[in-house]
Write a protein that holds these residues in place. Structure first.
Motif, short mmCIF file in Angstrom:
data_model
loop_
_atom_site.label_atom_id
_atom_site.label_comp_id
_atom_site.label_asym_id
_atom_site.label_seq_id
_atom_site.Cartn_x
_atom_site.Cartn_y
_atom_site.Cartn_z
N TYR A 200 0.92 -1.34 0.14
CA TYR A 200 -0.11 -0.02 -0.08
C TYR A 200 0.72 1.21 -0.10
CZ TYR A 200 -3.78 -2.68 1.65
OH TYR A 200 -5.00 -3.76 1.89
N ASN A 201 0.30 2.39 -0.16
CA ASN A 201 0.82 3.50 -0.21
C ASN A 201 0.47 4.15 1.23
OD1 ASN A 201 1.16 6.40 0.14
ND2 ASN A 201 0.77 6.73 -2.12
N PRO A 202 1.39 4.58 2.26
CA PRO A 202 0.96 4.64 3.53
C PRO A 202 0.18 5.96 3.60
CG PRO A 202 3.47 5.18 3.32
CD PRO A 202 2.99 4.45 2.12
N TYR A 203 0.37 6.69 2.73
CA TYR A 203 -0.52 8.23 2.54
C TYR A 203 -1.92 7.70 2.75
CZ TYR A 203 3.72 10.84 0.63
OH TYR A 203 4.48 11.46 0.53
N GLU A 204 -2.42 6.71 1.95
CA GLU A 204 -3.65 5.94 1.71
C GLU A 204 -4.18 5.53 2.97
OE1 GLU A 204 -6.30 3.00 -0.99
OE2 GLU A 204 -4.29 3.31 -1.39
N LEU A 205 -3.09 4.90 3.97
CA LEU A 205 -3.71 4.34 5.26
C LEU A 205 -4.13 5.57 6.09
CD1 LEU A 205 -1.17 1.68 6.53
CD2 LEU A 205 -3.39 1.31 5.47
N LEU A 206 -3.34 6.65 6.21
CA LEU A 206 -3.68 7.78 7.15
C LEU A 206 -4.89 8.27 6.97
CD1 LEU A 206 0.00 9.21 7.64
CD2 LEU A 206 -1.23 7.30 9.18
N THR A 207 -5.29 8.65 5.31
CA THR A 207 -6.14 9.51 4.86
C THR A 207 -7.51 8.54 4.74
OG1 THR A 207 -5.53 9.04 2.57
CG2 THR A 207 -4.76 11.10 3.58
N ARG A 208 -7.40 7.41 4.78
CA ARG A 208 -8.78 6.69 4.50
C ARG A 208 -9.42 6.29 6.07
NH1 ARG A 208 -9.73 2.59 -0.36
NH2 ARG A 208 -9.36 4.27 -1.87
N VAL A 209 -8.85 6.59 7.25
CA VAL A 209 -9.51 6.45 8.39
C VAL A 209 -10.57 7.12 8.49
CG1 VAL A 209 -9.12 6.63 11.06
CG2 VAL A 209 -7.26 6.01 9.67
N SER A 210 -11.74 6.55 8.76
CA SER A 210 -13.06 7.13 8.56
C SER A 210 -13.19 7.86 9.76
CB SER A 210 -13.90 6.21 8.44
OG SER A 210 -14.44 5.46 9.53
N ALA A 211 -14.24 8.65 9.43
CA ALA A 211 -15.02 9.62 10.69
C ALA A 211 -15.61 8.82 12.06
CB ALA A 211 -15.99 10.79 10.07
N ARG A 212 -15.66 7.63 11.70
CA ARG A 212 -16.36 6.63 12.64
C ARG A 212 -15.72 6.44 13.78
NH1 ARG A 212 -17.43 0.18 11.88
NH2 ARG A 212 -19.51 0.03 12.30
N PRO A 213 -14.42 6.19 14.13
CA PRO A 213 -13.76 6.15 15.25
C PRO A 213 -13.66 7.72 15.94
CG PRO A 213 -12.47 5.09 13.69
CD PRO A 213 -13.43 5.93 13.14
N GLN A 214 -13.84 7.74 17.15
CA GLN A 214 -13.61 9.01 17.76
C GLN A 214 -12.07 9.43 17.85
OE1 GLN A 214 -13.71 9.31 22.12
NE2 GLN A 214 -14.92 11.20 22.28
N ARG A 215 -12.10 10.77 17.46
CA ARG A 215 -10.56 11.33 17.39
C ARG A 215 -10.32 11.87 19.02
NH1 ARG A 215 -11.66 9.61 12.26
NH2 ARG A 215 -9.95 10.32 10.94
N VAL A 216 -9.37 11.39 19.66
CA VAL A 216 -8.93 11.92 20.66
C VAL A 216 -7.57 12.85 20.54
CG1 VAL A 216 -8.38 11.28 23.12
CG2 VAL A 216 -10.02 10.29 21.92
N TYR A 217 -7.60 13.87 20.68
CA TYR A 217 -6.41 15.01 20.71
C TYR A 217 -5.70 15.08 21.91
CZ TYR A 217 -8.25 15.95 16.04
OH TYR A 217 -8.79 15.64 14.92
N ARG A 218 -4.24 14.65 21.94
CA ARG A 218 -3.39 15.13 22.93
C ARG A 218 -2.89 16.58 22.68
NH1 ARG A 218 -2.12 11.07 26.31
NH2 ARG A 218 -2.67 9.06 25.62
N GLN A 219 -3.20 17.42 23.75
CA GLN A 219 -2.79 18.65 23.41
C GLN A 219 -1.38 18.99 23.69
OE1 GLN A 219 -5.61 22.14 24.42
NE2 GLN A 219 -6.34 20.41 26.09
N PRO A 220 -0.98 19.97 22.95
CA PRO A 220 0.56 20.46 23.22
C PRO A 220 0.66 21.43 24.20
CG PRO A 220 -0.49 21.63 21.38
CD PRO A 220 -1.40 20.57 21.54
N PRO A 221 1.57 21.53 25.01
CA PRO A 221 1.74 22.62 26.08
C PRO A 221 1.24 23.95 25.93
CG PRO A 221 3.90 21.39 25.90
CD PRO A 221 3.03 21.06 24.72
N ASP A 222 1.24 24.60 24.69
CA ASP A 222 0.81 25.99 24.28
C ASP A 222 -0.84 25.92 24.10
OD1 ASP A 222 1.03 24.73 21.90
OD2 ASP A 222 2.11 26.29 20.83
N ALA A 223 -1.35 24.90 24.33
CA ALA A 223 -2.92 24.72 23.67
C ALA A 223 -4.06 25.43 24.57
CB ALA A 223 -3.25 23.33 23.47
#
Length: 376
Positions: free
Chosen positions: A336-359
């Motif tokens: 596969y092209n690894p770009y495709e793996l990352l961009t094809r993750v769907s909206a179905r799984p919840q995104r959880v963001y780890r904030q940087p210190p300046d957030a």
């Protein structure tokens, strides 16, 4: 709650951008956040980077408008340009820099109100990619037509084989491009992520850091760089069963146990963005142990042979890819092209963001219909 989710480390994205800048210290470097920041979340990625970058780049106007609606104020380059004169006018009012790639788009400049100045105007040149762009012979006329409409003119090209350093095509494209540049006050842009890692930048260049922002090099033998994968695609074991030698697992019975085996079921499938065509044997990380995919990927689940993965129990953590199991490794196992793996993750799984210190200056909101969580 279903344990399948995508964790995004915004500090890693910030660090990767700083690495890109160190590779081209004399250049200015765009942060390319098209395609929802390569699956990482365009709005949250832009918020994390806005204090560091001179400008962003997306593919088209609608992606830029989403960022503007979320309060992003830095200039945004439209890499695909615009598709009609109305979009050009809209882009100007939203402080977008526009990439023009054909004479028909230059004609749209004449339809603008008198003395209109674009905040940034880029001209795409076809130096050998043969996808979009003015021909080499058209460069002088295109520059002469565009220059009165902007105080920032950038002439750009795109290397077709920048991630294949042994090919002479990139050097040929660069030579052709530079030898056809006219005299005049303009800047240039040549380097994407691969180019930034391989090619010496000039002082008048704009780099276009994309894939490397998210922690990966596009090169087959990348240099030693402190890139940190920002996405962790994770889940947990939901069931375990013993399968006797000779029995099959999954749709079509294409995987057959060669011995008495222990099979773990994971609640993640192609509707979540795990590739449906992933081959048996693709590595999955369970409790820190690599275990092979067994059988076809279903819409909602995968099955994994954990016979040799030590003690496995329901609820144990699973990493589909991330810092400990790079997406590039998963992609390589399947051609596969690894770009495709990352961009094809769907909206179905919840995104959880780890904030940087300046957030402290921003918080999560609802993005693309998903309620995103932010954790420290």
């Amino acid at each position: 709650m279903r344990p399948t989710r995508v964790e995004i480390d915004l500090s890693a994205i910030q660090s990767n951008y700083r690495t890109a800048c160190l590779l081209a210290p004399r250049s200015r470097n765009l942060a390319v956040i098209k395609a929802n920041a390569y699956g990482h979340g365009g709005v949250m990625t832009a918020r994390a980077l806005e204090s560091q970058v001179p400008a962003f780049a997306v593919a088209f106007l609608e992606e830029a408008l989403e960022l503007r609606a979320a309060g992003i104020t830095k200039p945004i380059l439209l890499l695909e340009g615009v598709f009609n004169a109305g979009d050009l006018r809209e882009a100007i009012t939203r402080d977008c820099w526009v990439m023009l790639h054909g004479t028909h788009q230059l004609d749209w400049l004449d339809l603008l109100p008198a003395k209109t100045k674009l905040p940034g105007l880029w001209l795409k040149v076809d130096s050998g990619m043969h996808r979009l762009g003015f021909t080499l012979a058209e460069i002088p006329a295109a520059c002469a037509k565009a220059a009165p409409y902007t105080d920032r003119l950038v002439i750009a090209t795109h290397f077709a084989s920048a991630d294949e350093p042994d090919k002479p095509q990139t050097r040929q494209q660069e030579s052709q491009f530079l030898s056809h540049l006219p005299d005049g006050p303009f800047e240039i842009s040549l380097n994407n992520s691969a180019g930034l890692q391989l090619r010496q930048s000039r002082g008048d260049e704009w780099g276009r850091a994309g894939f490397m922002l998210y922690g990966y090099s596009p090169l087959p033998a990348p240099p030693a760089l402190p890139l940190e994968p920002a996405m962790t695609f994770k889940s947990a074991v939901m069931a375990i069963r013993r399968v006797a030698a000779g029995e099959t697992v999954g749709y079509g019975g294409v995987w057959q146990a060669q011995r008495d085996s222990l099979i773990a079921t994971i609640p993640c499938g192609y509707a979540d963005g795990y590739p449906q065509t992933a081959r048996a044997g693709t590595p999955i990380l369970i409790n820190g142990h690599r275990a092979p995919l067994a059988g076809r990927v279903s819409m909602d689940m995968i099955t994994v042979d954990v016979t040799d993965a030590g003690t496995v129990k329901i609820g144990d953590p699973v990493q589909l890819w991330g810092p400990d199991l790079p997406a590039t490794e998963v992609a390589a196992h399947n051609n596969y092209n690894p770009y495709e793996l990352l961009t094809r993750v769907s909206a179905r799984p919840q995104r959880v963001y780890r904030q940087p210190p300046d957030a402290q200056s921003y918080k999560s909101d609802t993005v693309r219909g998903e309620e995103d969580a932010v954790i420290s």
